[in-house]
Design a protein around this motif. Structure first.
Motif, short mmCIF file in Angstrom:
data_model
loop_
_atom_site.label_atom_id
_atom_site.label_comp_id
_atom_site.label_asym_id
_atom_site.label_seq_id
_atom_site.Cartn_x
_atom_site.Cartn_y
_atom_site.Cartn_z
N LEU A 146 0.57 6.51 12.56
CA LEU A 146 1.12 5.88 11.37
C LEU A 146 0.21 4.72 11.00
O LEU A 146 -0.08 3.86 11.82
CB LEU A 146 2.53 5.36 11.65
N VAL A 147 -0.27 4.72 9.75
CA VAL A 147 -1.17 3.69 9.27
C VAL A 147 -0.42 2.75 8.35
O VAL A 147 0.27 3.18 7.43
CB VAL A 147 -2.37 4.31 8.53
N LEU A 148 -0.55 1.43 8.62
CA LEU A 148 0.11 0.41 7.81
C LEU A 148 -0.92 -0.36 7.01
O LEU A 148 -2.03 -0.64 7.49
CB LEU A 148 0.88 -0.56 8.71
N GLU A 149 -0.54 -0.71 5.79
CA GLU A 149 -1.39 -1.55 4.94
C GLU A 149 -1.22 -2.99 5.41
O GLU A 149 -0.21 -3.64 5.15
CB GLU A 149 -0.95 -1.40 3.49
N GLU A 150 -2.21 -3.48 6.14
CA GLU A 150 -2.14 -4.82 6.72
C GLU A 150 -3.55 -5.37 6.85
O GLU A 150 -4.47 -4.69 7.29
CB GLU A 150 -1.47 -4.76 8.09
N THR A 168 -3.15 -0.55 11.85
CA THR A 168 -3.23 -1.16 10.52
C THR A 168 -4.55 -0.80 9.85
O THR A 168 -5.53 -0.44 10.52
CB THR A 168 -3.09 -2.68 10.61
N THR A 169 -4.57 -0.93 8.52
CA THR A 169 -5.82 -0.67 7.79
C THR A 169 -6.88 -1.71 8.15
O THR A 169 -8.08 -1.42 8.09
CB THR A 169 -5.54 -0.70 6.28
N GLY A 170 -6.42 -2.92 8.54
CA GLY A 170 -7.40 -3.91 9.00
C GLY A 170 -8.14 -3.45 10.24
O GLY A 170 -9.35 -3.69 10.37
#
Length: 312
Positions: A146-150, A168-170
């Motif tokens: 699961l990828v989070l926009e962070e 995270t995207t970071g």
């Protein structure tokens, strides 16, 4: 029976007080965190078995119904060998205390599991709302991800069915492919070893019995050793340097190299990966594991000794 209860008490106190303090001062658990986790589990199992068998013997001495059910298949000579016909007042007190302890332990374990399940369900619902679609260029074969926009780089593992890896995207932007592989391998190591069960057990026992040194040290050391074990899993696949660099990049905004107590474990993990300590040889590891596995048998041997000697 008096001697059995006395011996069980001595074994339980020894495993619960001096042994954990000696184990926390030892250096070899840092080299072999998996073996150290096994040793801690064996110590906890020893104390719990001592209390459980002492509770069974005490209840059999105090309550005739329990004695009749517990020794129903045994010959009369075995029942006579335990000398359960006369229960002293201290046996009754000990039995009541052990029964209360067993009920309290069960309640703490149930509360920990219920709370963990509630937190996990809430976190999964929150993450599903925040998660964007996977980037098209992400390599396949990384398992449930699961990828989070962070903005900040981060990655963690959420237990469940199936286990969920969150990144995270970071982290995707900051880590190289090899470093990202090391991070995800680290988290998969947690999932495969089911470290969440160990963490729940240690947390429940520490919360229920905070003044027992074994349970307090077990909780503290479990949180540390599961991370070292997962670091070893990642370093075997991706190399020590890659895993250390991934750990630095992932936690740099948290102060991974600072000397504060809250981040000290991160610094120790990085130092350990950059200068890996010598590992135990196979013979030493096998002897340590075998000795730890035999320790929980001590309460059973003490409990069954009168019955075995009474058999023809």
């Amino acid at each position: 029976m008096t001697y059995c209860l006395l011996l069980l008490s001595v074994v339980a106190v020894t495993a619960a007080v001096p042994v954990p303090r000696l184990l926390t001062r030892a250096k070899w658990p840092e080299r072999e965190p998996v073996v150290a986790l096994w040793v801690w589990q064996c110590l906890v199992a020893t104390v719990l078995l001592c209390c459980l068998t002492a509770l069974a013997l005490g209840a059999a001495a105090v309550f005739g119904t329990v004695r009749a059910q517990l020794f129903a298949p045994a010959p009369p000579a075995v029942t006579a060998a335990y000398d359960l016909s006369h229960a002293s007042p201290w046996t009754t007190v000990l039995t009541v205390l052990l029964a209360c302890g067993a009920a309290w332990t069960t309640a703490m374990l149930a509360r920990e599991l219920v709370e963990a399940r509630r937190r996990r369900a809430g976190a999964r619902a929150h993450l599903r709302d925040r998660a964007p679609d996977l980037p098209a260029g992400l390599p396949e074969g990384r398992g449930p991800l699961l990828v989070l926009e962070e903005e900040y780089p981060d990655a963690w593992w959420m237990p469940g069915s199936p286990p969920q890896l969150i990144v995270t995207t970071g982290a995707l932007q900051r880590l190289t492919d090899h470093q990202l592989d090391a991070v995800l391998t680290h988290e998969r190591g947690h999932a495969r070893a089911r470290h969440d069960w160990l963490l729940h057990l240690s947390a429940a026992l520490a919360a229920g019995f905070p003044r027992v040194p074994l349970f307090a040290h077990f909780c503290e050391q479990t949180h540390r050793l599961v991370e070292l074990s997962a670091d070893d899993t990642a370093s075997r696949r991706c190399g020590h340097l890659t895993t250390a660099l991934a750990l630095i990049e992932l936690n740099q905004h948290r102060g991974v190299l600072s000397c504060s107590s809250s981040h000290r474990l991160l610094g120790e993990r990085v130092d350990r990966l950059l200068a890996p300590p010598p590992r135990l040889d196979r013979r030493h590891r096998a002897l340590t594991t075998a000795a730890a596995a035999l320790v929980p048998l001590v309460p059973l041997l003490i409990t069954f000794a009168p019955g075995l000697t009474a058999l023809p």
